[in-house]
Design a protein around this motif. Structure first.
Motif, PDB file in Angstrom:
ATOM      1  N   PHE A   1       0.827  -1.206   0.000  1.00  0.00           N
ATOM      2  CA  PHE A   1       0.000   0.000   0.000  1.00  0.00           C
ATOM      3  C   PHE A   1       0.859   1.254   0.000  1.00  0.00           C
ATOM      4  N   TRP A   2       1.836   1.316   0.929  1.00  0.00           N
ATOM      5  CA  TRP A   2       2.692   2.504   1.019  1.00  0.00           C
ATOM      6  C   TRP A   2       3.569   2.672  -0.205  1.00  0.00           C
ATOM      7  N   SER A   3       4.042   1.564  -0.724  1.00  0.00           N
ATOM      8  CA  SER A   3       4.921   1.723  -1.897  1.00  0.00           C
ATOM      9  C   SER A   3       4.105   2.178  -3.112  1.00  0.00           C
ATOM     10  N   ALA A   4       2.844   1.727  -3.182  1.00  0.00           N
ATOM     11  CA  ALA A   4       1.976   2.211  -4.272  1.00  0.00           C
ATOM     12  C   ALA A   4       1.731   3.706  -4.112  1.00  0.00           C
ATOM     13  N   LEU A   5       1.427   4.059  -2.854  1.00  0.00           N
ATOM     14  CA  LEU A   5       1.096   5.458  -2.568  1.00  0.00           C
ATOM     15  C   LEU A   5       2.242   6.387  -2.953  1.00  0.00           C
TER      16      LEU A   5
ATOM     17  N   GLY B   1       6.122   6.420  -8.356  1.00  0.00           N
ATOM     18  CA  GLY B   1       6.128   7.393  -9.448  1.00  0.00           C
ATOM     19  C   GLY B   1       4.858   7.387 -10.276  1.00  0.00           C
ATOM     20  N   PRO B   2       4.387   6.237 -10.753  1.00  0.00           N
ATOM     21  CA  PRO B   2       3.191   6.203 -11.590  1.00  0.00           C
ATOM     22  C   PRO B   2       1.969   6.816 -10.897  1.00  0.00           C
ATOM     23  N   TYR B   3       1.812   6.533  -9.597  1.00  0.00           N
ATOM     24  CA  TYR B   3       0.671   7.120  -8.867  1.00  0.00           C
ATOM     25  C   TYR B   3       0.791   8.627  -8.805  1.00  0.00           C
ATOM     26  N   TRP B   4       1.966   9.060  -8.402  1.00  0.00           N
ATOM     27  CA  TRP B   4       2.194  10.491  -8.228  1.00  0.00           C
ATOM     28  C   TRP B   4       1.996  11.235  -9.556  1.00  0.00           C
ATOM     29  N   ARG B   5       2.615  10.682 -10.619  1.00  0.00           N
ATOM     30  CA  ARG B   5       2.475  11.324 -11.935  1.00  0.00           C
ATOM     31  C   ARG B   5       1.032  11.225 -12.424  1.00  0.00           C
ATOM     32  N   GLY B   6       0.403  10.101 -12.133  1.00  0.00           N
ATOM     33  CA  GLY B   6      -0.996   9.919 -12.553  1.00  0.00           C
ATOM     34  C   GLY B   6      -1.907  10.916 -11.870  1.00  0.00           C
ATOM     35  N   ALA B   7      -1.691  11.102 -10.582  1.00  0.00           N
ATOM     36  CA  ALA B   7      -2.509  12.067  -9.839  1.00  0.00           C
ATOM     37  C   ALA B   7      -2.282  13.471 -10.369  1.00  0.00           C
ATOM     38  N   LEU B   8      -1.009  13.763 -10.660  1.00  0.00           N
ATOM     39  CA  LEU B   8      -0.674  15.086 -11.183  1.00  0.00           C
ATOM     40  C   LEU B   8      -1.339  15.312 -12.535  1.00  0.00           C
ATOM     41  N   THR B   9      -1.310  14.286 -13.381  1.00  0.00           N
ATOM     42  CA  THR B   9      -1.961  14.386 -14.698  1.00  0.00           C
ATOM     43  C   THR B   9      -3.461  14.627 -14.533  1.00  0.00           C
TER      44      THR B   9
ATOM     45  N   ALA C   1     -10.336   9.031 -19.317  1.00  0.00           N
ATOM     46  CA  ALA C   1      -9.265   9.171 -20.298  1.00  0.00           C
ATOM     47  C   ALA C   1      -8.292   8.000 -20.253  1.00  0.00           C
ATOM     48  N   SER C   2      -8.406   7.143 -19.224  1.00  0.00           N
ATOM     49  CA  SER C   2      -7.554   5.944 -19.202  1.00  0.00           C
ATOM     50  C   SER C   2      -7.867   5.079 -20.418  1.00  0.00           C
ATOM     51  N   ILE C   3      -9.103   5.213 -20.907  1.00  0.00           N
ATOM     52  CA  ILE C   3      -9.531   4.432 -22.061  1.00  0.00           C
ATOM     53  C   ILE C   3      -8.796   4.815 -23.346  1.00  0.00           C
ATOM     54  N   ILE C   4      -8.409   6.101 -23.454  1.00  0.00           N
ATOM     55  CA  ILE C   4      -7.623   6.491 -24.630  1.00  0.00           C
ATOM     56  C   ILE C   4      -6.136   6.543 -24.257  1.00  0.00           C
ATOM     57  N   SER C   5      -5.761   5.694 -23.326  1.00  0.00           N
ATOM     58  CA  SER C   5      -4.377   5.489 -22.904  1.00  0.00           C
ATOM     59  C   SER C   5      -3.692   6.732 -22.357  1.00  0.00           C
ATOM     60  N   LEU C   6      -4.460   7.540 -21.630  1.00  0.00           N
ATOM     61  CA  LEU C   6      -3.832   8.618 -20.881  1.00  0.00           C
ATOM     62  C   LEU C   6      -3.406   8.033 -19.537  1.00  0.00           C
ATOM     63  N   HIS C   7      -2.155   8.251 -19.164  1.00  0.00           N
ATOM     64  CA  HIS C   7      -1.674   7.668 -17.911  1.00  0.00           C
ATOM     65  C   HIS C   7      -2.059   8.540 -16.737  1.00  0.00           C
ATOM     66  N   GLU C   8      -3.304   8.418 -16.333  1.00  0.00           N
ATOM     67  CA  GLU C   8      -3.732   9.167 -15.163  1.00  0.00           C
ATOM     68  C   GLU C   8      -3.789   8.216 -13.971  1.00  0.00           C
ATOM     69  N   LEU C   9      -4.387   8.716 -12.899  1.00  0.00           N
ATOM     70  CA  LEU C   9      -4.315   8.005 -11.631  1.00  0.00           C
ATOM     71  C   LEU C   9      -4.909   6.597 -11.671  1.00  0.00           C
ATOM     72  N   LEU C  10      -6.070   6.467 -12.294  1.00  0.00           N
ATOM     73  CA  LEU C  10      -6.717   5.155 -12.303  1.00  0.00           C
ATOM     74  C   LEU C  10      -5.906   4.148 -13.120  1.00  0.00           C
ATOM     75  N   THR C  11      -5.246   4.649 -14.172  1.00  0.00           N
ATOM     76  CA  THR C  11      -4.383   3.775 -14.969  1.00  0.00           C
ATOM     77  C   THR C  11      -3.287   3.181 -14.091  1.00  0.00           C
ATOM     78  N   ALA C  12      -2.683   4.039 -13.258  1.00  0.00           N
ATOM     79  CA  ALA C  12      -1.628   3.575 -12.358  1.00  0.00           C
ATOM     80  C   ALA C  12      -2.151   2.462 -11.462  1.00  0.00           C
ATOM     81  N   ALA C  13      -3.376   2.635 -10.961  1.00  0.00           N
ATOM     82  CA  ALA C  13      -3.944   1.636 -10.056  1.00  0.00           C
ATOM     83  C   ALA C  13      -4.243   0.332 -10.783  1.00  0.00           C
ATOM     84  N   THR C  14      -4.870   0.417 -11.945  1.00  0.00           N
ATOM     85  CA  THR C  14      -5.244  -0.821 -12.647  1.00  0.00           C
ATOM     86  C   THR C  14      -4.015  -1.559 -13.147  1.00  0.00           C
ATOM     87  N   GLU C  15      -2.998  -0.797 -13.539  1.00  0.00           N
ATOM     88  CA  GLU C  15      -1.761  -1.464 -13.979  1.00  0.00           C
ATOM     89  C   GLU C  15      -1.137  -2.256 -12.840  1.00  0.00           C
TER      90      GLU C  15
END
Lengths: 233, 245
Positions: free
Chosen positions: B10-14, B17-25, B172-186
């Motif tokens: 949980f903490w390492s996900a939080l 990088g992908p989470y942080w960048r996804g949230a920022l996006t 927008a995860s559907i059109i392959s935008l790397h946002e927060l939910l993409t990070a989680a599902t990946e």
């Protein structure tokens, strides 16, 4: 020589004739009081004089030309102070936006006029925090600061608590004594009696009678005026 | 109780990088789309209040088109169909982020225009009358008097729209935008666990919305016109049914 003139003014809303061929003039320093039942066209006449409404026919002129912005001051029944500005901001607004005065000059002039109407101590308060009487005096200052050639008052005390009417009438009376040209729509007949140069009776979009106050109140010529006075007195 | 909870994961996900960048996006997309929607929506609102019939019709049609169709469908149109109509959109500058920005802005502008229209209508007509009596131009009245007062009214619903938009960015995860939910599902599909990656994403959304709520309360105080800024407790956000767009 008249300052403010309405000549043959017609105005209708949705086919309803509100003003029917009204001709009317005010000489410099005169105070004309307009009385009449609601719906008689008093407010519409003031709005035409202030160019807030364009007459369908006829002309409105100030010194035989079209008034410039701010040259005819208007005071409303419900004050209509800008809610997002302080008392001072309200009075400065016209000077800054219309007259394009620098800030310090606008502030000095605005403060002088707030002092003049006795609310200088409320300069930094917002309208919501002022009593009705204070708001109306700020509204008078807001119009006066533009140095109007004439002032129009549309039932300026009708929205006020009884004990606040006096402070507004006092300001208006002192303006009249200083020689301001004024047109006042009001139900304050004592004010009309004291201050008016002449009193006009309006009914059905027309001026029914005009006479000096002594004559108007003691010996009205028209039956319509007599009936109206009997009801309001 | 959770059946199994790997707090390390949980903490390492939080903090990954992908989470942080996804949230920022997601946040960036929300902000640029909201700002664009406010600007476009303002003019659509003016259009729908216009005295000209033609202008009102254009505004009405815009609102009708963008509110009556699903946001996801609009996103598909912009991302897949638009490049087939105009070749410029088939070039590399037309990234998923830009496509999502265009879609969410145009979509949100329709809702925003109704909020702004309501705000403008809520201002007492006496304010405009007084401005005209002073000799202010229509533009000056709008800028100095009507808009500031309308802003006060529209802050709470615009706050709602911000939240809605933030959540819509996940489309927008559907059109392959790397946002927060993409990070989680990946992360879920690489580790075959769900609790930790999804909870970490949830925390990000909660934090962003919490910050927004604080900012909103401040902004509301800023647009309250009393000399002592009124210190009323911020009213609770009204319960709104889940917004299915």
């Amino acid at each position: 020589m008249s300052v403010l003139r309405a000549h043959g003014v017609h105005k209708q809303y949705d086919g309803l004739e509100v003003l029917r061929d009204v001709t009317f003039q005010v000489d410099p320093g005169q105070v004309k009081v307009i009385v009449g039942p609601s719906g008689s066209g008093k407010s519409t006449l003031l709005r035409c004089l202030a160019l807030l409404e364009e007459p369908d026919a006829g002309t409105v002129s100030l010194e035989d030309r079209r008034p410039l912005p701010g040259e005819v001051g208007m005071v409303f029944q419900r004050f209509n102070l800008f809610q997002n500005m302080t008392a001072l901001g309200n009075v400065m607004c016209g000077l800054r936006e219309v007259r394009r005065l620098p800030k310090t000059e606008a502030r000095d002039q605005a403060m002088a006029f707030l002092t003049r109407v006795g609310v200088a101590d409320k300069a930094s308060q917002y309208p919501e925090e002022l009593s009705g009487g204070q708001q109306q005096r700020v509204a008078i200052a807001r119009a006066l600061v533009m140095r109007p050639k004439a002032m129009l008052f549309d039932e300026p005390t009708s929205a006020l608590d009884v004990e606040l009417v006096r402070e507004v009438l006092d300001v208006m009376e002192s303006l009249a004594h200083e020689g301001m040209t004024m047109v006042v729509v009001t139900h304050e007949l004592r004010f009309a009696h004291h201050v008016a140069s002449s009193v006009l009776m309006m009914d059905g979009g027309q001026i029914v009678e005009e006479a000096p106050p002594e004559e108007f109140f003691s010996a009205p010529k028209e039956e319509r005026t007599r009936r109206f006075l009997a009801l309001v007195e | 109780m959770l059946a199994s909870f790997d707090s390390h994961l949980f903490w390492s996900a939080l903090s990954s990088g992908p989470y942080w960048r996804g949230a920022l996006t997601a946040l960036e997309l929300t902000i640029v789309a909201l700002v664009t929607a406010i600007v476009v929506g303002f003019f659509v609102a003016l259009g729908s209040l216009s005295s000209r019939r033609g202008t009102r019709t254009v505004a009405w049609t815009y609102n009708w088109l963008f509110r009556a169709t699903p946001t996801l469908l609009q996103l598909y149109f912009v991302w897949y169909a638009l490049p087939t109509w105009w070749h410029v959109f088939a070039q590399s500058w037309f990234t998923p982020f830009i496509a999502a920005w265009v879609t969410l802005s145009l979509n949100e502008a329709a809702y925003m225009s109704e909020i702004i229209r309501a705000g403008l209508l809520s201002v007492d007509p006496g304010q405009e009358l007084a401005g005209r009596a002073l000799g202010l131009s229509r533009r000056q009245i709008l800028r100095k008097v009507v808009v500031p007062q309308a802003v006060r009214i529209i802050i709470p619903p615009v706050g709602n729209e911000f939240i809605t938009l933030l959540k819509l960015t996940s489309l927008a995860s559907i059109i392959s935008l790397h946002e927060l939910l993409t990070a989680a599902t990946e992360l879920t599909s690489s580790k075959f666990v769900y609790n930790e990656p999804l909870l970490a994403a949830l925390v990000y959304y909660l934090v962003i919305v919490s910050i927004l709520m604080v900012l909103q309360a401040r902004l509301e105080r800023r647009f309250t016109w009393t000399s002592r800024r009124r210190r009323v407790a911020a009213p609770a956000v009204p319960a709104i049914p889940h917004d299915v767009r």
